[in-house]
Scaffold this motif. Sequence first.
Motif, PDB file in Angstrom:
ATOM      1  N   TYR A  22      17.561  17.160  -4.850  1.00 31.99           N
ATOM      2  CA  TYR A  22      17.224  17.951  -6.045  1.00 31.99           C
ATOM      3  C   TYR A  22      18.404  18.785  -6.521  1.00 31.99           C
ATOM      4  O   TYR A  22      18.560  19.045  -7.706  1.00 31.99           O
ATOM      5  N   TYR A  23      19.256  19.201  -5.567  1.00 35.42           N
ATOM      6  CA  TYR A  23      20.401  20.051  -5.908  1.00 35.42           C
ATOM      7  C   TYR A  23      21.683  19.231  -5.896  1.00 35.42           C
ATOM      8  O   TYR A  23      21.925  18.489  -4.939  1.00 35.42           O
ATOM      9  N   PRO A  24      22.531  19.365  -6.918  1.00 31.18           N
ATOM     10  CA  PRO A  24      23.779  18.594  -6.948  1.00 31.18           C
ATOM     11  C   PRO A  24      24.662  18.835  -5.723  1.00 31.18           C
ATOM     12  O   PRO A  24      25.369  17.923  -5.290  1.00 31.18           O
ATOM     13  N   PHE A  25      24.612  20.044  -5.146  1.00 33.02           N
ATOM     14  CA  PHE A  25      25.481  20.314  -3.995  1.00 33.02           C
ATOM     15  C   PHE A  25      25.012  19.608  -2.732  1.00 33.02           C
ATOM     16  O   PHE A  25      25.701  19.616  -1.711  1.00 33.02           O
ATOM     17  N   GLY A  26      23.840  18.953  -2.783  1.00 32.09           N
ATOM     18  CA  GLY A  26      23.362  18.205  -1.623  1.00 32.09           C
ATOM     19  C   GLY A  26      24.250  17.022  -1.277  1.00 32.09           C
ATOM     20  O   GLY A  26      24.186  16.498  -0.165  1.00 32.09           O
ATOM     21  N   ILE A  27      25.089  16.612  -2.232  1.00 30.78           N
ATOM     22  CA  ILE A  27      25.986  15.491  -1.984  1.00 30.78           C
ATOM     23  C   ILE A  27      27.114  15.898  -1.032  1.00 30.78           C
ATOM     24  O   ILE A  27      27.772  15.054  -0.437  1.00 30.78           O
ATOM     25  N   GLU A  28      27.329  17.203  -0.889  1.00 29.42           N
ATOM     26  CA  GLU A  28      28.363  17.712   0.006  1.00 29.42           C
ATOM     27  C   GLU A  28      27.760  18.038   1.376  1.00 29.42           C
ATOM     28  O   GLU A  28      26.571  17.904   1.596  1.00 29.42           O
ATOM     29  N   ASN A  29      28.604  18.510   2.281  1.00 27.21           N
ATOM     30  CA  ASN A  29      28.137  18.906   3.604  1.00 27.21           C
ATOM     31  C   ASN A  29      27.479  20.287   3.544  1.00 27.21           C
ATOM     32  O   ASN A  29      27.574  20.995   2.558  1.00 27.21           O
ATOM     33  N   GLU A  30      26.803  20.643   4.626  1.00 28.69           N
ATOM     34  CA  GLU A  30      26.196  21.970   4.790  1.00 28.69           C
ATOM     35  C   GLU A  30      25.135  22.267   3.730  1.00 28.69           C
ATOM     36  O   GLU A  30      25.008  23.387   3.241  1.00 28.69           O
ATOM     37  N   MET A  31      24.369  21.246   3.372  1.00 25.44           N
ATOM     38  CA  MET A  31      23.298  21.397   2.389  1.00 25.44           C
ATOM     39  C   MET A  31      22.314  22.494   2.803  1.00 25.44           C
ATOM     40  O   MET A  31      21.978  23.387   2.018  1.00 25.44           O
ATOM     41  N   ASN A  32      21.846  22.445   4.045  1.00 31.57           N
ATOM     42  CA  ASN A  32      20.840  23.412   4.484  1.00 31.57           C
ATOM     43  C   ASN A  32      21.376  24.829   4.482  1.00 31.57           C
ATOM     44  O   ASN A  32      20.658  25.781   4.132  1.00 31.57           O
ATOM     45  N   LEU A  33      22.630  24.991   4.853  1.00 28.85           N
ATOM     46  CA  LEU A  33      23.229  26.325   4.865  1.00 28.85           C
ATOM     47  C   LEU A  33      23.299  26.893   3.451  1.00 28.85           C
ATOM     48  O   LEU A  33      22.916  28.045   3.210  1.00 28.85           O
ATOM     49  N   ARG A  34      23.760  26.095   2.509  1.00 27.39           N
ATOM     50  CA  ARG A  34      23.897  26.572   1.134  1.00 27.39           C
ATOM     51  C   ARG A  34      22.540  26.849   0.491  1.00 27.39           C
ATOM     52  O   ARG A  34      22.369  27.866  -0.190  1.00 27.39           O
ATOM     53  N   LEU A  35      21.572  25.966   0.728  1.00 31.23           N
ATOM     54  CA  LEU A  35      20.248  26.192   0.151  1.00 31.23           C
ATOM     55  C   LEU A  35      19.597  27.420   0.778  1.00 31.23           C
ATOM     56  O   LEU A  35      18.939  28.212   0.094  1.00 31.23           O
ATOM     57  N   GLY A  36      19.802  27.594   2.086  1.00 28.90           N
ATOM     58  CA  GLY A  36      19.277  28.791   2.758  1.00 28.90           C
ATOM     59  C   GLY A  36      19.847  30.060   2.146  1.00 28.90           C
ATOM     60  O   GLY A  36      19.128  31.055   1.941  1.00 28.90           O
ATOM     61  N   GLN A  37      21.133  30.045   1.814  1.00 28.53           N
ATOM     62  CA  GLN A  37      21.764  31.205   1.192  1.00 28.53           C
ATOM     63  C   GLN A  37      21.185  31.472  -0.194  1.00 28.53           C
ATOM     64  O   GLN A  37      20.988  32.632  -0.592  1.00 28.53           O
ATOM     65  N   ILE A  38      20.909  30.403  -0.942  1.00 26.68           N
ATOM     66  CA  ILE A  38      20.316  30.547  -2.276  1.00 26.68           C
ATOM     67  C   ILE A  38      18.940  31.198  -2.178  1.00 26.68           C
ATOM     68  O   ILE A  38      18.594  32.100  -2.957  1.00 26.68           O
ATOM     69  N   ILE A  39      18.134  30.742  -1.224  1.00 32.37           N
ATOM     70  CA  ILE A  39      16.791  31.305  -1.046  1.00 32.37           C
ATOM     71  C   ILE A  39      16.881  32.786  -0.695  1.00 32.37           C
ATOM     72  O   ILE A  39      16.162  33.630  -1.261  1.00 32.37           O
ATOM     73  N   VAL A  40      17.783  33.129   0.228  1.00 39.78           N
ATOM     74  CA  VAL A  40      17.948  34.529   0.645  1.00 39.78           C
ATOM     75  C   VAL A  40      18.416  35.392  -0.528  1.00 39.78           C
ATOM     76  O   VAL A  40      17.896  36.492  -0.760  1.00 39.78           O
ATOM     77  N   GLN A  41      19.405  34.918  -1.281  1.00 40.82           N
ATOM     78  CA  GLN A  41      19.908  35.681  -2.429  1.00 40.82           C
ATOM     79  C   GLN A  41      18.816  35.924  -3.460  1.00 40.82           C
ATOM     80  O   GLN A  41      18.704  37.004  -4.038  1.00 40.82           O
ATOM     81  N   THR A  42      18.002  34.901  -3.680  1.00 40.43           N
ATOM     82  CA  THR A  42      16.930  35.034  -4.668  1.00 40.43           C
ATOM     83  C   THR A  42      15.896  36.052  -4.218  1.00 40.43           C
ATOM     84  O   THR A  42      15.436  36.893  -5.007  1.00 40.43           O
ATOM     85  N   LEU A  43      15.535  35.998  -2.917  1.00 37.77           N
ATOM     86  CA  LEU A  43      14.508  36.889  -2.388  1.00 37.77           C
ATOM     87  C   LEU A  43      15.008  38.313  -2.175  1.00 37.77           C
ATOM     88  O   LEU A  43      14.269  39.274  -2.386  1.00 37.77           O
TER      89      LEU A  43
END
Length: 357
Positions: free
Chosen positions: A162-183
């Motif tokens: 779903y996220y363009p950055f998923g094509i790169e490494n560390e997908m879970n780390l980056r998405l986790g950071q997005i969730i934390v920043q949003t919350l």
Amino acid sequence: MIGIIGARGVGKKTMILQHIKEKLDSKKALYVSADDMYFSEKRLLDLADSFYKNAGEYLFIDEIHKYTDWSRELKNIYDSFPTLKVVFTGSSVLDILKGSADLSRRAIIYKLQGLSFREYLKFYHKYEIEAYSLEQIVNNEVKLKNIQHPLPLFNDYLKRGYYPFGIENEMNLRLGQIIVQTLESDIPQYANLNVGTSRKLKRLLSIIAESVPFKPNFSKIAEIINVSRNSLDDYFSHMEKAGLIGQLRNETSGIRGLGKVDKVYLDNTNIIFNIVGDKSNVGNLRETFFFNQMRVKNDVISSSKADFVIENYTFEIGGKNKQQDQINKDGKSFVVKDDIEYGYLNVIPLWAFGLNY
């Protein structure tokens, strides 16, 4: 003037930089980020003035919500330099929605979604697939050129596509950071909430992620996380605007968005996998995917007899062994099955609904 809003991570900055590189004369285009240190001493209006006087034509401003009093500055830029074309973006959907009301006569606001399954096939794997209308999908007219077995690709999409950055490494780390920043940043800043509230929002997300398709008992949830019933409504609304959840409502009597909330889903399946991993409920995953993909171009509401209604079509979602007991044999009711490659009669593969945009 154009505004592009969307949840964190969906690709606003990438799209703009790509557009500048491929479509514009770089000598006439300028990209700036509104959170740059430059703006601690300078104003956006001053930058626009200097750029305009040096024959600039296209001004792109990223992270606009990080700039104090941004909507007033944009209004002044619009009014002062009528031939300057301005595009602004914001990751914090909440702040942008609040400020964009001031720009309603000047800016056209677009919302950028994450990648559809179709866009994932192009972006990740270079497969060119056309978008299909709802009518074409229910008539089983979908064709995947050069893809013999779509299911492995579909399952990969559910986890990282779903996220363009998923094509790169560390997908879970980056998405986790997005969730934390949003919350912890976006929602509390927008709604004047304290740090303790962000912990309650995290708890809410976990409850939704781990559930069978989640039918909220708001009074019970309010008791579990120790908040008032009215506050809980606000929390869900904030998380929906920020791109963390989607709320499925019942029949709306023609007034979109005013129906009673029947189910709550995480916004997309990538978030589910990020929060609970392989413990995610398969039924929840299937319904989340369908709702996420189809609500972009359609008004999706809940069904009293099945799972979803779009226009005059009814959809029941399930696995390959799903029976047709819950739907009518009226030519307008369909069983949407996961784990099948191709459709037949009123049975449609789940992945096909990812080709609607």
